[in-house]
Structures are given as structure tokens and as C-alpha cells.
Motif scaffolding. Structure first.
Motif, PDB file in Angstrom:
ATOM      1  N   UNK A  68       0.832  -1.214   0.000  1.00 41.88           N
ATOM      2  CA  UNK A  68       0.000   0.000   0.000  1.00 41.88           C
ATOM      3  C   UNK A  68       0.868   1.268   0.000  1.00 41.88           C
ATOM      4  N   UNK A  69       1.931   1.226   0.782  1.00 40.52           N
ATOM      5  CA  UNK A  69       2.819   2.389   0.836  1.00 40.52           C
ATOM      6  C   UNK A  69       3.507   2.607  -0.504  1.00 40.52           C
ATOM      7  N   UNK A  70       3.952   1.515  -1.117  1.00 44.33           N
ATOM      8  CA  UNK A  70       4.664   1.598  -2.392  1.00 44.33           C
ATOM      9  C   UNK A  70       3.769   2.137  -3.497  1.00 44.33           C
ATOM     10  N   UNK A  71       2.478   1.786  -3.451  1.00 50.03           N
ATOM     11  CA  UNK A  71       1.557   2.154  -4.534  1.00 50.03           C
ATOM     12  C   UNK A  71       0.688   3.363  -4.206  1.00 50.03           C
ATOM     13  N   UNK A  72       0.975   4.062  -3.108  1.00 46.60           N
ATOM     14  CA  UNK A  72       0.074   5.132  -2.665  1.00 46.60           C
ATOM     15  C   UNK A  72       0.003   6.293  -3.654  1.00 46.60           C
TER      16      UNK A  72
END
Length: 245
Positions: A68-72
Motif C-alpha cells: 500500500x505504501x509503495x503504490x500510494x
């Protein structure tokens, strides 16, 4: 039948090799702006070298929060292909809790995670979209030494049907493709034993395994407007293997 994805952004998981790589390349050829997810940076770099228009992101999809952090800041996505997955071959009696957690984390939980990320964006924008999940004929039948793998794929089929019900009113279609053995590089190695191969092919009316392009074609059809009235389906690409069930 000509299929175009011009003006669409597509997210493909497990895109560094095999079926996922082929899907990413074909989507790009059909006009989509492709974002390719994978764990192996070298394989992703190789994909980028083959098609400079493809954006690559290295991420371990088993890690829910880091994904989720990588694709935020990934931006708008119109098309999602949940392809990432793997198997651990072993008799049921040898299955460990760790293996269950590893397989479900990638084969099932990551699909829910990516599907939520993409559909939340679609709903916010109030636009339709299309999602295809790579399942397997293993979701329909028991296969020796595939206890957990079969379970993850059956879970995917059920998940897709629920998504179709909940997202259909928003014009978001969700479908599965369920292949038999596919002759990727890994598939050819895994089925190099002639006795093992003969036994499996004997169960397939078309008397052969699937080629990668045959799976890619099914995926692109379901993603496209040519399949605009199809959602919640599980499409076997199995040469008739399941016909006797």
C-alpha cells in the motif's frame, strides 16, 4: 478481432516473467500504459529494456502494508491483472503453517489488496473498469501435492464472484481465467518428465498443454470492451480437461 486499450492505464502483478510478463507486453502493444509489479528487479529491468513504455515497480506483494505504501502515489488505474502467485508442492500431510501463510499471502491476500487499491480509485472517479484474476483449473479439481495451492485458487474464484456482485452496479467487471498447465519457461521445466507429462496430457481432450499466448488472449478479451457483458465468470483455458467433471 481487434482490441485496443488506448487511453487506459493497466496494473499487472507478477509481471517480471511468464504469463504476467507476456500480458504486460501485449497490453502495451494494444495501447495501454502499463505498470508492471514484481519482486525481482533484474527481471523487471529486462522487461523495461524490452518495452521502454512500461513502468516497473519492485514490491513484495506478500507484505500488505508495504504494498500500500509503495503504490500510494500510483495514480489512476483502469485495468488490473492479478497474476502474481506461486506453489509449494508437497503432500497434504507435510503442509506447514508457514507454507499456508506464504501461499495465501501472495496467491490470495495480495489479490484482495490490489483489488481494493484499484477499485477505491475507480469508485472515487466514478468510472468503470475491468479486473482479471489468474486462477487455475486447480480451483475446480483436486491435484496431488497441491492441497494449499488448490485452496488458494478456489478462494480466488469465490472472491471474484463476490466482487462481481458488489462492483457490477458501478460498471466494474471482475473475472477469472483458469488455465491448465501453461508452457512458460518454468512450466516446461516443471513438466520435463515425459511419464508425468503423458499422464497429465492424457486427461486433456486437446492432447496438449496451453501456450502462453492462449492464456494472454483470454485475459485481454475479458479485460476489453468486447466482454462488456461478462462479469463474475471463471473461464477455463484447459483444452477441455474439466469437461468430464
Amino acid at each position: 478481432m481487434e482490441i485496443s486499450f488506448g487511453g487506459k492505464r493497466a496494473l499487472v502483478s507478477g509481471a517480471s516473467k511468464g504469463i504476467g510478463r507476456a500480458i504486460a507486453l501485449q497490453l502495451s502493444k494494444c495501447g495501454a500504459k502499463v505498470i508492471a509489479l514484481g519482486r525481482n528487479k533484474d527481471d523487471l529491468d529486462s522487461l523495461k529494456n524490452e518495452d521502454q513504455g512500461i513502468e516497473i515497480i519492485s514490491v513484495d506483494l506478500a507484505d500488505w502494508k508495504n504494498t500500500r505504501k509503495t503504490l500510494e502515489n500510483i495514480g489512476d488505474v483502469d485495468i488490473l491483472v492479478n497474476n502474481a502467485g506461486f506453489n509449494i508442492l508437497e503432500p497434504m500431510i507435510n503442509v506447514t503453517e508457514e507454507h499456508i501463510d506464504e501461499l495465501f499471502a501472495v496467491n490470495y491476500k495480495s489479490v484482495i489488496n490490489l483489488t481494493q487499491i484499484v477499485t477505491q480509485n475507480l469508485l472515487k472517479r466514478k468510472v468503470g473498469g475491468s479486473i482479471v484474476v489468474l486462477s487455475s483449473q486447480a480451483s475446480f479439481k483436486g491435484i496431488q501435492d497441491h492441497a494449499v495451492y488448490c485452496s488458494t485458487k478456489a478462494a480466488l474464484d469465490a472472491f471474484v464472484k463476490v466482487c462481481a456482485l458488489e462492483l457490477g452496479p458501478h460498471n466494474i467487471r471482475v473475472n477469472c481465467v483458469n488455465p491448465t498447465v501453461v508452457l512458460t519457461e518454468l512450466g516446461r521445466k516443471g513438466w520435463s518428465d515425459s511419464a508425468k507429462t503423458h499422464s497429465m496430457i492424457a486427461k486433456i481432450p486437446l492432447n496438449r498443454f496451453a501456450e502462453v499466448n492462449e492464456v494472454v488472449d483470454a485475459v485481454l478479451f475479458l479485460l476489453s470492451d468486447k466482454a462488456s457483458m461478462i462479469t463474475g465468470t471463471c473461464l477455463p483455458v484447459d483444452g477441455g480437461c474439466l469437461a468430464a467433471l
